[in-house]
Write a protein that holds these residues in place. Structure first.
Motif, PDB file in Angstrom:
ATOM      1  N   UNK A 113      -3.435  42.618 -10.052  1.00 45.28           N
ATOM      2  CA  UNK A 113      -4.439  42.050 -10.953  1.00 45.28           C
ATOM      3  C   UNK A 113      -4.416  40.531 -10.925  1.00 45.28           C
ATOM      4  N   UNK A 114      -3.445  39.925 -11.553  1.00 46.46           N
ATOM      5  CA  UNK A 114      -3.382  38.460 -11.618  1.00 46.46           C
ATOM      6  C   UNK A 114      -2.919  37.886 -10.291  1.00 46.46           C
ATOM      7  N   UNK A 115      -3.431  36.696  -9.973  1.00 45.37           N
ATOM      8  CA  UNK A 115      -3.017  35.976  -8.763  1.00 45.37           C
ATOM      9  C   UNK A 115      -3.008  34.491  -9.072  1.00 45.37           C
ATOM     10  N   UNK A 116      -2.012  33.791  -8.551  1.00 44.80           N
ATOM     11  CA  UNK A 116      -1.926  32.348  -8.785  1.00 44.80           C
ATOM     12  C   UNK A 116      -1.199  31.685  -7.625  1.00 44.80           C
ATOM     13  N   UNK A 117      -1.677  30.525  -7.243  1.00 45.09           N
ATOM     14  CA  UNK A 117      -1.061  29.734  -6.177  1.00 45.09           C
ATOM     15  C   UNK A 117      -0.048  28.780  -6.791  1.00 45.09           C
ATOM     16  N   UNK A 118       1.165  28.773  -6.233  1.00 42.41           N
ATOM     17  CA  UNK A 118       2.224  27.895  -6.725  1.00 42.41           C
ATOM     18  C   UNK A 118       2.160  26.535  -6.035  1.00 42.41           C
ATOM     19  N   UNK A 119       2.772  25.513  -6.634  1.00 43.69           N
ATOM     20  CA  UNK A 119       2.775  24.184  -6.002  1.00 43.69           C
ATOM     21  C   UNK A 119       3.392  24.156  -4.614  1.00 43.69           C
ATOM     22  N   UNK A 120       4.314  25.094  -4.322  1.00 43.00           N
ATOM     23  CA  UNK A 120       4.936  25.125  -2.999  1.00 43.00           C
ATOM     24  C   UNK A 120       4.153  25.965  -2.002  1.00 43.00           C
ATOM     25  N   UNK A 121       2.978  26.477  -2.400  1.00 42.21           N
ATOM     26  CA  UNK A 121       2.144  27.245  -1.487  1.00 42.21           C
ATOM     27  C   UNK A 121       2.377  28.725  -1.488  1.00 42.21           C
ATOM     28  N   UNK A 122       3.306  29.226  -2.313  1.00 36.88           N
ATOM     29  CA  UNK A 122       3.531  30.665  -2.388  1.00 36.88           C
ATOM     30  C   UNK A 122       2.545  31.310  -3.355  1.00 36.88           C
ATOM     31  N   UNK A 123       2.348  32.596  -3.180  1.00 34.57           N
ATOM     32  CA  UNK A 123       1.383  33.348  -3.961  1.00 34.57           C
ATOM     33  C   UNK A 123       2.111  34.258  -4.943  1.00 34.57           C
ATOM     34  N   UNK A 124       1.756  34.132  -6.222  1.00 30.78           N
ATOM     35  CA  UNK A 124       2.316  34.975  -7.273  1.00 30.78           C
ATOM     36  C   UNK A 124       1.277  36.020  -7.665  1.00 30.78           C
ATOM     37  N   UNK A 125       1.729  37.257  -7.854  1.00 30.88           N
ATOM     38  CA  UNK A 125       0.848  38.360  -8.189  1.00 30.88           C
ATOM     39  C   UNK A 125       1.438  39.156  -9.347  1.00 30.88           C
TER      40      UNK A 125
END
Length: 384
Positions: A341-353
């Motif tokens: 559902x949720x997705x967010x880009x981190x400052x280091x370029x990794x993807x959080x879900x």
């Protein structure tokens, strides 16, 4: 031996020729329908490969040093190295903190906002009263554009009377920023983003009404400042409306380099991805007739990644310079973590879900979870 060597070289040449002549190309004009291409685990830094008991051969191993068997899961323990937090309620939104190691996670139905970090128990940061009717709850969460100075959060929530944007300071009740967004029997969820100039982007559901009605804030993409006032540069001075025509938006994402903004939406007949432009939304940039449940998204140079709730996967597109798409789409993480559902880009370029397996899925004991993966190729940093 020499004959065998020449034979092997001949076979290799034939196979190479077949590969070069069979490469697919796609036109770069107009809306694009969904076409699935399943990919392996490598591009996302090696998510677990779940063995297929009916397969004729065992699945290929993951990256070097990684087992091809699924990680152990028991209670709230999940040994998958990419799982950051476990035993949450369904995740409505994620905002990654500046350190890139921790994030704030909003639970859709409880209104709790938790700080999560690897190998650390979740910490309650705030709790916001929410109403979950019509797909509502806590469905959007972003850091203040000046978070390093003010440590403020903004959330999109449904209440008993409306949908609204609230501002959250540590240790204080949530304060209203923009209220009176219509709520209805359906499509109460929304999403938040931050524009490249620091304005807040607010995607609102149509609440079961007419998204094209200029007299309502429902079914709109709003652009406001952090006090809730219309941002400078909107199509109509003094109006918060940037664009209109949304139905049940799931995510907003802006490429920090190209500054292109994308928004996912679910209509009655198909799921769609829009490239945001001022005024009425144009024809979708991409469509999914099978309606996989598009949700949160992430954009960075060369990649737009969309979480799919119903399809339990991550769908990847590669935009060109003019906002059209090149190459084939990819379907990644299919049934690896369940309903995304949720997705967010981190400052280091990794993807959080974030997952929502407790809401209509088949949860494992450690659900619901937050995971952190290496983004698909096309841009961004490698895993630290």
């Amino acid at each position: 031996m020499a004959v065998h060597g020449r034979f092997r070289r001949g076979v290799a040449a034939v196979l190479l020729g077949l590969l070069l002549t069979s490469c697919a190309t796609f036109p770069d004009q107009g809306p694009r329908d969904w076409k699935e291409k399943l990919e392996g685990a490598g591009e996302l830094g090696g998510p677990p490969v779940i063995p297929d008991p009916d397969a004729a051969v065992p699945p290929p191993p993951g990256p070097a040093g990684q087992s091809a068997t699924p990680p152990a899961v028991g209670g709230c323990t999940d040994t998958d190295p990419q799982v950051i937090a476990t035993c949450l309620e369904p995740v409505g939104a994620i905002a990654v903190l500046p350190d890139a190691r921790s994030a704030l996670v909003g639970e859709r139905a409880t209104g709790r906002i938790l700080k999560v970090q690897k190998d650390t128990d979740p910490q309650l940061v705030a709790s916001v009263p929410v109403d979950t009717a019509g797909g509502g709850g806590l469905t959007g969460l972003v850091l203040s554009p000046a978070y390093s100075e003010d440590h403020l959060l903004y959330a999109y929530i449904t209440t008993a009377t409306d949908n609204r944007v609230v501002r959250i300071a540590t240790g204080e009740p949530a304060k209203p920023v923009l209220v009176g967004i219509p709520r209805g029997a359906t499509h109460n969820g929304g999403a938040l983003g931050v524009d490249v100039d620091g304005s807040l982007l607010v995607a609102t559901g149509d609440a079961g009404g007419n998204a094209a009605d200029p007299a309502t804030l429902a079914g709109k993409l709003l652009r406001i400042d952090t006090l809730g006032h219309p941002a400078t540069g909107n199509p109509t001075a003094g109006s918060p409306v940037l664009s209109s025509g949304l139905h049940a938006p799931g995510g907003i994402c802006t490429d920090p380099v190209s500054t292109l903004t994308w928004i996912t939406d679910r209509t009655d007949t198909q799921d769609v991805l829009h490239r945001v432009v001022p005024g009425p939304l144009p024809a979708p940039a991409w469509t999914w007739p099978d309606r996989p449940g598009v949700a949160g998204c992430m954009a960075q140079p060369g990649v737009v990644a969309i979480a799919e709730t119903g399809a339990a996967a991550l769908f990847v597109l590669r935009p060109g310079e003019n906002g059209t798409f090149t190459g084939e789409p990819q379907t990644l993480l299919a049934n690896t973590y369940g309903r995304l559902n949720a997705a967010a880009l981190a400052p280091d370029g990794l993807l959080w879900l974030g997952t929502v397996n407790k809401a209509g899925g088949k949860p494992v004991p450690s659900d619901d979870r937050v995971v952190r993966v290496q983004p698909p190729s096309g841009g961004g940093a490698s895993k630290a």
